[in-house]
Design a protein around this motif. Structure first.
Motif, PDB file in Angstrom:
ATOM      1  N   UNK A 103       0.833  -1.205   0.000  1.00  0.00           N
ATOM      2  CA  UNK A 103       0.000   0.000   0.000  1.00  0.00           C
ATOM      3  C   UNK A 103       0.871   1.259   0.000  1.00  0.00           C
ATOM      4  N   UNK A 104       2.118   1.131   0.454  1.00  0.00           N
ATOM      5  CA  UNK A 104       2.998   2.296   0.463  1.00  0.00           C
ATOM      6  C   UNK A 104       3.212   2.848  -0.938  1.00  0.00           C
ATOM      7  N   UNK A 105       3.151   1.971  -1.930  1.00  0.00           N
ATOM      8  CA  UNK A 105       3.374   2.414  -3.303  1.00  0.00           C
ATOM      9  C   UNK A 105       2.306   3.381  -3.796  1.00  0.00           C
ATOM     10  N   UNK A 106       1.140   3.361  -3.131  1.00  0.00           N
ATOM     11  CA  UNK A 106       0.077   4.278  -3.552  1.00  0.00           C
ATOM     12  C   UNK A 106      -0.266   5.249  -2.419  1.00  0.00           C
ATOM     13  N   UNK A 107       0.762   5.584  -1.617  1.00  0.00           N
ATOM     14  CA  UNK A 107       0.550   6.441  -0.445  1.00  0.00           C
ATOM     15  C   UNK A 107       0.014   7.816  -0.799  1.00  0.00           C
ATOM     16  N   UNK A 108       0.345   8.282  -2.027  1.00  0.00           N
ATOM     17  CA  UNK A 108      -0.087   9.629  -2.407  1.00  0.00           C
ATOM     18  C   UNK A 108      -1.594   9.741  -2.556  1.00  0.00           C
ATOM     19  N   UNK A 109      -2.290   8.603  -2.634  1.00  0.00           N
ATOM     20  CA  UNK A 109      -3.744   8.649  -2.752  1.00  0.00           C
ATOM     21  C   UNK A 109      -4.428   8.758  -1.387  1.00  0.00           C
ATOM     22  N   UNK A 110      -3.656   8.605  -0.301  1.00  0.00           N
ATOM     23  CA  UNK A 110      -4.234   8.679   1.037  1.00  0.00           C
ATOM     24  C   UNK A 110      -4.462  10.140   1.405  1.00  0.00           C
ATOM     25  N   UNK A 111      -5.643  10.510   1.871  1.00  0.00           N
ATOM     26  CA  UNK A 111      -5.905  11.905   2.260  1.00  0.00           C
ATOM     27  C   UNK A 111      -4.884  12.364   3.293  1.00  0.00           C
ATOM     28  N   UNK A 112      -4.463  13.621   3.191  1.00  0.00           N
ATOM     29  CA  UNK A 112      -3.426  14.135   4.087  1.00  0.00           C
ATOM     30  C   UNK A 112      -3.841  14.036   5.548  1.00  0.00           C
ATOM     31  N   UNK A 113      -5.148  14.168   5.809  1.00  0.00           N
ATOM     32  CA  UNK A 113      -5.632  14.102   7.187  1.00  0.00           C
ATOM     33  C   UNK A 113      -5.488  12.711   7.793  1.00  0.00           C
ATOM     34  N   UNK A 114      -5.359  11.699   6.925  1.00  0.00           N
ATOM     35  CA  UNK A 114      -5.277  10.315   7.400  1.00  0.00           C
ATOM     36  C   UNK A 114      -3.880   9.728   7.285  1.00  0.00           C
ATOM     37  N   UNK A 115      -2.950  10.481   6.689  1.00  0.00           N
ATOM     38  CA  UNK A 115      -1.641   9.896   6.411  1.00  0.00           C
ATOM     39  C   UNK A 115      -0.890   9.496   7.666  1.00  0.00           C
ATOM     40  N   UNK A 116      -0.875  10.353   8.676  1.00  0.00           N
ATOM     41  CA  UNK A 116      -0.129  10.045   9.898  1.00  0.00           C
ATOM     42  C   UNK A 116      -0.653   8.773  10.551  1.00  0.00           C
ATOM     43  N   UNK A 117      -1.982   8.665  10.637  1.00  0.00           N
ATOM     44  CA  UNK A 117      -2.593   7.481  11.242  1.00  0.00           C
ATOM     45  C   UNK A 117      -2.291   6.227  10.434  1.00  0.00           C
ATOM     46  N   UNK A 118      -2.410   6.350   9.116  1.00  0.00           N
ATOM     47  CA  UNK A 118      -2.170   5.193   8.242  1.00  0.00           C
ATOM     48  C   UNK A 118      -0.719   4.739   8.314  1.00  0.00           C
ATOM     49  N   UNK A 119       0.213   5.693   8.230  1.00  0.00           N
ATOM     50  CA  UNK A 119       1.637   5.355   8.280  1.00  0.00           C
ATOM     51  C   UNK A 119       1.985   4.697   9.606  1.00  0.00           C
ATOM     52  N   UNK A 120       1.429   5.237  10.691  1.00  0.00           N
ATOM     53  CA  UNK A 120       1.708   4.657  12.010  1.00  0.00           C
ATOM     54  C   UNK A 120       1.153   3.241  12.114  1.00  0.00           C
ATOM     55  N   UNK A 121      -0.042   3.019  11.520  1.00  0.00           N
ATOM     56  CA  UNK A 121      -0.648   1.677  11.551  1.00  0.00           C
ATOM     57  C   UNK A 121       0.209   0.684  10.770  1.00  0.00           C
ATOM     58  N   UNK A 122       0.697   1.121   9.610  1.00  0.00           N
ATOM     59  CA  UNK A 122       1.541   0.241   8.787  1.00  0.00           C
ATOM     60  C   UNK A 122       2.833  -0.104   9.522  1.00  0.00           C
ATOM     61  N   UNK A 123       3.471   0.915  10.102  1.00  0.00           N
ATOM     62  CA  UNK A 123       4.738   0.668  10.783  1.00  0.00           C
ATOM     63  C   UNK A 123       4.553  -0.129  12.070  1.00  0.00           C
ATOM     64  N   UNK A 124       3.384  -0.023  12.676  1.00  0.00           N
ATOM     65  CA  UNK A 124       3.097  -0.848  13.859  1.00  0.00           C
ATOM     66  C   UNK A 124       3.099  -2.327  13.477  1.00  0.00           C
ATOM     67  N   UNK A 125       2.503  -2.632  12.326  1.00  0.00           N
ATOM     68  CA  UNK A 125       2.481  -4.013  11.845  1.00  0.00           C
ATOM     69  C   UNK A 125       3.895  -4.474  11.486  1.00  0.00           C
ATOM     70  N   UNK A 126       4.663  -3.601  10.824  1.00  0.00           N
ATOM     71  CA  UNK A 126       6.043  -3.940  10.514  1.00  0.00           C
ATOM     72  C   UNK A 126       6.819  -4.234  11.801  1.00  0.00           C
ATOM     73  N   UNK A 127       6.584  -3.397  12.805  1.00  0.00           N
ATOM     74  CA  UNK A 127       7.275  -3.574  14.081  1.00  0.00           C
ATOM     75  C   UNK A 127       6.940  -4.925  14.709  1.00  0.00           C
ATOM     76  N   UNK A 128       5.664  -5.301  14.631  1.00  0.00           N
ATOM     77  CA  UNK A 128       5.235  -6.574  15.206  1.00  0.00           C
ATOM     78  C   UNK A 128       5.871  -7.757  14.488  1.00  0.00           C
ATOM     79  N   UNK A 129       6.071  -7.622  13.187  1.00  0.00           N
ATOM     80  CA  UNK A 129       6.690  -8.723  12.437  1.00  0.00           C
ATOM     81  C   UNK A 129       8.192  -8.779  12.696  1.00  0.00           C
TER      82      UNK A 129
END
Length: 634
Positions: A209-235
């Motif tokens: 999903x990072x490849x299409x990050x520019x389509x994420x609304x700016x208001x949601x980017x911080x939350x989305x990025x943090x959610x993605x990195x949380x999953x990466x951290x868990x793995x």
């Protein structure tokens, strides 16, 4: 010299025969010399009224499409339009194997094939399938739909293959990305990401999903990025070595219990067969052993549950690290940016001697958004990346070495280590020293990287590892030099690394080691009584500049020489003793001729731009050396 760029990784082919045959050199194409005939026959079977036959055809096509030489025969027979409807087949098994076949086509066929797939309108059934799977996942939260293998969830496995197809075509084709955005597929794939805890494979696929990050609304980017990195951290926090050990023990115990159960069943079968033998006319195959025509059991994944779990974990960690690298790297620079990043920024140094030691490295760190930076730090990503740079657990490696089916995991563990080193390189380029833990942390990291290189009985020769570890060392030493942090590698270690690295067949390794030598030498030039070491460094770099077969490496060696001998009494002494000025004056026309003869045919515009700046700086550096009186001493 120049800028490190992100590597792009495409999703691996799907194997209907399980992970051990994914590389597939054998299969229907190997059994039938007439590939076109096989392709026509299998594509015809896609219209068969039996779902089992359609599944068999899709699985066979999938195997054949792993072999590049078989792809043209299928393309000539419009395989995309034949397989497209199969994505919405009534049979879930057909959907999965059809998606797997398209995944192989997109992964093995290259950019042109992916373009053709989009032209043939694969996105219409693919998007419809993704949306159906999304609806199916919501229903499965109440009542999961199981496949023939009760450990598999059909809808999730279909979604996994479909997302891999999506990943590949969107990587290659802008129209596919436009359709993705227009159809609102982002919400769909983000829903798949939530399945990490129950389906690692599916979550791995959606990391893209990072490849299409520019389509994420700016208001949601911080939350989305943090959610993605949380999953990466868990793995990343999971110890793969310990997982290998535990899973292998679990497999051994399971197989032992299965063998005991089969022994009891065989005893029962023997008794039954003795009764049947009393009358030959009544003899029949045991119930459940009848082989149907077009039976696909041989093509379906074997019972390797523990191995699959470890493989999925390693793939999750590898994918997480790859995407973090992409997060830390900006897009390809324009020619103007290359101009700014090239060594010409330092050219006035030779004439003015006005380098400000506190002003930072000549190459400024790449831009990292505040959202990404905060998410990386909040989820302790740098710490977890560092942990993954260690060599694989020796006990786990030994276990895998003695098990043929588990042996490929050694390569996967090594790949995770290399990806972690590449990731560390990117983190070092974009992070502030204080955020990384300060000077003491960087010094400890330097010792750790040195240990990775020098702790083994033999100097490492594995190209991927050498490229990754030298890239990390280069970024670390540059960061430390820019902040006047004392470096930990001894001159002996430094020369040992460079002498081994410069003989590598990999250009990036050679570029990295001469750059490392330049960075270390520029630091030593500011310290008293280092002239002898600087002489050794200067001779080495001169030899590389004059003899290396690659202009890129030769240019990097010249850049390194400029850095080492730019300033300082010790550098001036060493330069005179190795006769640096006459050597460079003699080499200058040779370098110009090489650029004129080799440049246009072998190197990109970006590389030529940087090399042109090196040529200009060579002229300036010679002039600078002459002002120091070097001409008189010779």
């Amino acid at each position: 010299m120049g800028k490190s760029k992100a590597k792009r990784f495409r999703s691996a082919p799907f194997s209907p025969a399980g992970p051990q045959r994914a590389a597939g050199g054998e299969g229907p194409a190997g059994e039938d010399g007439d590939g076109g005939s096989s392709a026509a026959e299998l594509l015809e079977k896609l219209q068969h009224p039996s779902a089992d036959v359609r599944e068999f055809a899709c699985a066979s096509i999938s195997k054949m499409l792993q072999q590049k030489h078989a792809i043209p025969a299928f393309l000539q027979r419009d395989v995309v339009r034949c397989l497209g409807p199969m994505l919405l087949d009534q049979s879930l098994a057909v959907r999965e194997t059809a998606a797997g076949a398209l995944r192989n086509l997109s992964a093995c066929g290259g950019f042109e094939v992916c373009d053709d797939m989009v032209t043939k309108d694969i996105m219409t059934p693919l998007v419809a399938l993704l949306k159906e799977c999304s609806a199916g996942l919501e229903a499965n939260e109440v009542s999961p739909t199981k496949c023939k293998d009760t450990k598999k969830n059909c809808v999730e496995d279909i979604a996994n293959e479909a997302v891999n197809v999506l990943w590949n075509v969107c990587e290659c084709n802008g129209t596919a990305v436009s359709i993705f955005n227009k159809e609102g597929c982002l919400d769909v794939v983000l829903q798949y990401l939530k399945k990490f805890s129950t389906n690692v494979d599916l979550a791995i696929s959606v990391g893209s999903v990072w490849n299409i990050k520019d389509t994420i609304p700016s208001s949601s980017q911080a939350t989305t990025i943090n959610a993605i990195l949380k999953i990466f951290s868990e793995s990343l926090v999971v110890d793969a070595g310990e997982t290998v050990i535990h899973m292998k023990e679990a497999e051994t115990q399971r197989l032992k219990l299965t063998a005991e159960a089969e022994t009891e069943e065989n005893v029962s079968d023997t008794i039954d067969n003795s009764v049947l033998k009393e009358d030959d006319e009544m003899e029949e195959p045991p119930k459940g052993k009848v082989k149907r025509e077009n039976d696909v059991s041989d093509l379906l994944p074997s019972d390797k549950w523990e191995l699959k779990q470890v493989t999925a974990l390693l793939m999750a960690q590898q994918t997480a690290l790859e995407i973090i690298v992409n997060m830390c790297c900006s897009e390809d620079p324009s020619d103007d940016e290359w101009e700014e990043l090239s060594s010409s920024d330092e050219s006035d140094l030779f004439m003015e001697n006005s380098y400000d030691e506190g002003s930072g490295p000549p190459m400024s760190p790449l831009c990292l958004s505040a959202d990404v930076h905060a998410a990386l730090m909040n989820n302790l990503i740098p710490k977890k990346i560092l942990e993954k740079t260690a060599f694989p657990n020796s006990v786990a490696v030994d276990i895998c070495t003695h098990s043929p089916s588990w042996k490929p995991l050694i390569r996967k563990m090594n790949t995770v280590q290399c990806r972690a080193l590449t990731c560390l390189h990117s983190i070092l380029l974009v992070s502030d020293v204080d955020c990384l833990g300060g000077a003491s942390t960087l010094q400890s990291l330097a010792q750790h990287l040195s240990q990775l290189v020098f702790s083994q009985p033999e100097f490492p020769t594995h190209t991927e590892f050498l490229e990754a570890v030298t890239s990390a060392m280069r970024a670390l030493l540059q960061t430390m030099a820019s902040k006047n942090i004392s470096q930990c590698m001894t001159p002996e270690q430094l020369m040992s690394l460079c002498e081994a690295g410069v003989h590598s067949s990999n250009i990036s390794v050679r570029v990295n080691v001469v750059s490392i030598l330049g960075i270390a030498g520029s630091v030593l030039a500011k310290i008293e009584d280092t002239a002898e070491t600087l002489k050794m460094i200067g001779k080495f770099l001169l030899e590389v500049a004059m003899k290396d077969s690659s202009l890129v490496v030769a240019g990097e060696a010249l850049d390194a020489l400029f850095d080492v001998f730019a300033d300082g009494t010790e550098a001036e002494k060493a330069a005179v003793q190795i006769k640096l000025l006459p050597a460079l004056k003699e080499f200058q026309p040779v370098f110009k001729i090489r650029m004129r003869k080799e440049g246009k045919g072998q190197y990109s515009t970006d590389q030529l731009c940087v090399l042109d700046n090196v040529k200009m700086n060579l002229r300036r550096f010679i002039a600078y050396q002459e002002t120091l009186g070097g001409k008189k001493t010779t």
